[in-house]
Design a protein around this motif. Structure first.
Motif, PDB file in Angstrom:
ATOM      1  N   ALA A 228       0.858  -1.178   0.000  1.00 14.80           N
ATOM      2  CA  ALA A 228       0.000   0.000   0.000  1.00 14.80           C
ATOM      3  C   ALA A 228       0.893   1.227   0.000  1.00 14.80           C
ATOM      4  N   THR A 229       0.463   2.274  -0.699  1.00 22.63           N
ATOM      5  CA  THR A 229       1.196   3.542  -0.723  1.00 22.63           C
ATOM      6  C   THR A 229       0.206   4.647  -0.408  1.00 22.63           C
ATOM      7  N   SER A 230       0.638   5.555   0.462  1.00 22.74           N
ATOM      8  CA  SER A 230      -0.232   6.639   0.876  1.00 22.74           C
ATOM      9  C   SER A 230       0.576   7.922   1.017  1.00 22.74           C
ATOM     10  N   GLU A 231      -0.110   9.040   0.979  1.00 23.73           N
ATOM     11  CA  GLU A 231       0.517  10.336   1.207  1.00 23.73           C
ATOM     12  C   GLU A 231       0.235  10.760   2.639  1.00 23.73           C
ATOM     13  N   GLY A 232       1.260  11.301   3.288  1.00 23.68           N
ATOM     14  CA  GLY A 232       1.066  11.803   4.646  1.00 23.68           C
ATOM     15  C   GLY A 232       2.273  12.592   5.107  1.00 23.68           C
ATOM     16  N   LYS A 233       2.071  13.366   6.144  1.00 25.69           N
ATOM     17  CA  LYS A 233       3.190  14.101   6.733  1.00 25.69           C
ATOM     18  C   LYS A 233       4.139  13.107   7.381  1.00 25.69           C
ATOM     19  N   LEU A 234       5.428  13.263   7.114  1.00 26.80           N
ATOM     20  CA  LEU A 234       6.439  12.419   7.726  1.00 26.80           C
ATOM     21  C   LEU A 234       7.060  13.189   8.899  1.00 26.80           C
ATOM     22  N   ALA A 235       8.010  12.577   9.578  1.00 27.36           N
ATOM     23  CA  ALA A 235       8.555  13.148  10.813  1.00 27.36           C
ATOM     24  C   ALA A 235       9.143  14.543  10.622  1.00 27.36           C
ATOM     25  N   THR A 236       9.681  14.800   9.459  1.00 31.10           N
ATOM     26  CA  THR A 236      10.226  16.112   9.122  1.00 31.10           C
ATOM     27  C   THR A 236       9.976  16.363   7.639  1.00 31.10           C
ATOM     28  N   PRO A 237       9.828  17.611   7.240  1.00 31.37           N
ATOM     29  CA  PRO A 237       9.614  17.894   5.809  1.00 31.37           C
ATOM     30  C   PRO A 237      10.790  17.465   4.934  1.00 31.37           C
ATOM     31  N   ASP A 238      11.948  17.185   5.522  1.00 32.69           N
ATOM     32  CA  ASP A 238      13.116  16.739   4.762  1.00 32.69           C
ATOM     33  C   ASP A 238      13.008  15.288   4.315  1.00 32.69           C
ATOM     34  N   TYR A 239      12.063  14.552   4.877  1.00 33.52           N
ATOM     35  CA  TYR A 239      11.841  13.172   4.445  1.00 33.52           C
ATOM     36  C   TYR A 239      10.775  13.163   3.369  1.00 33.52           C
ATOM     37  N   ARG A 240      11.070  12.493   2.244  1.00 29.11           N
ATOM     38  CA  ARG A 240      10.129  12.377   1.140  1.00 29.11           C
ATOM     39  C   ARG A 240       9.437  11.023   1.124  1.00 29.11           C
ATOM     40  N   VAL A 241      10.137   9.981   1.665  1.00 33.24           N
ATOM     41  CA  VAL A 241       9.663   8.593   1.571  1.00 33.24           C
ATOM     42  C   VAL A 241       9.946   7.886   2.887  1.00 33.24           C
ATOM     43  N   GLU A 242       9.018   7.051   3.320  1.00 31.99           N
ATOM     44  CA  GLU A 242       9.239   6.141   4.453  1.00 31.99           C
ATOM     45  C   GLU A 242       8.618   4.802   4.076  1.00 31.99           C
ATOM     46  N   ILE A 243       9.362   3.723   4.333  1.00 28.19           N
ATOM     47  CA  ILE A 243       8.884   2.375   3.974  1.00 28.19           C
ATOM     48  C   ILE A 243       9.022   1.465   5.180  1.00 28.19           C
ATOM     49  N   ILE A 244       7.977   0.680   5.434  1.00 29.72           N
ATOM     50  CA  ILE A 244       8.002  -0.339   6.478  1.00 29.72           C
ATOM     51  C   ILE A 244       7.624  -1.669   5.830  1.00 29.72           C
ATOM     52  N   VAL A 245       8.325  -2.739   6.214  1.00 29.42           N
ATOM     53  CA  VAL A 245       8.013  -4.047   5.661  1.00 29.42           C
ATOM     54  C   VAL A 245       7.912  -5.093   6.770  1.00 29.42           C
ATOM     55  N   THR A 246       7.160  -6.130   6.454  1.00 27.47           N
ATOM     56  CA  THR A 246       7.060  -7.333   7.268  1.00 27.47           C
ATOM     57  C   THR A 246       7.452  -8.492   6.368  1.00 27.47           C
ATOM     58  N   ALA A 247       8.293  -9.396   6.889  1.00 30.37           N
ATOM     59  CA  ALA A 247       8.784 -10.502   6.059  1.00 30.37           C
ATOM     60  C   ALA A 247       8.842 -11.789   6.848  1.00 30.37           C
TER      61      ALA A 247
END
Length: 116
Positions: A94-113
Motif C-alpha cells: 500500500a502507498t499513501s501520502e502523509g506528513k512524515l517526521a520532518t519535511p526533509d523526508y520524502r519517503v518512508e517504507i516499512i516491511v514485514t517478512a
C-alpha cells in the motif's frame, strides 16, 4: 516461552523485531533533504541489510507500506522500487501520502517478512 529478538534497539524503538518466523521492520527513511529517488535507494539498501541480518530477504517480504510526503513522488519512488523488488515474489503493498517526521523526508517504507 517464545523468543523475541530485537535488532538495534534504542530507547524508543528497535529497527527490527523477530518473533515466530516473522520480522517486522521499523519505518525506514533516507537522507534528509535528498530527493525521492535517492531516499528510496537508501531505504531499500537499509531494508536489504536488516532483512539479511534477520535471516530473511526481499523475496520473503509479505507486506510493504510506503508513505510519501507528496504523491507527486509516486513515479520516482516506483521506478526505484520496481527495479529492486523480486518480480517472482512481490509483496502485498500500500502507498499513501502523509506528513512524515520532518519535511526533509520524502519517503518512508516499512516491511514485514517471513524469516528463513
Amino acid at each position: 516461552m517464545t523468543v523475541i529478538t530485537r535488532l538495534h534497539p534504542g530507547p524508543r524503538m528497535a529497527q527490527a523485531v523477530i518473533h515466530n518466523g516473522t520480522v517486522w521492520l521499523a519505518g525506514q527513511v533516507g537522507a534528509p533533504g535528498a530527493d525521492a529517488t535517492a531516499q528510496t535507494h537508501a531505504i531499500l539498501d537499509q531494508i536489504d541489510a536488516l532483512l539479511l541480518e534477520a535471516g530473511s530477504s526481499k523475496a520473503r517480504i509479505l507486506n510493504a507500506t510506503i508513505w510519501l510526503a507528496d504523491m507527486a513522488d509516486f513515479a520516482a519512488m516506483n521506478a526505484v522500487w520496481d527495479a529492486w523488488v523480486d518480480p517472482a515474489n512481490p509483496p502485498a503493498r500500500a502507498t499513501s501520502e502523509g506528513k512524515l517526521a520532518t519535511p526533509d523526508y520524502r519517503v518512508e517504507i516499512i516491511v514485514t517478512a517471513a524469516v528463513g
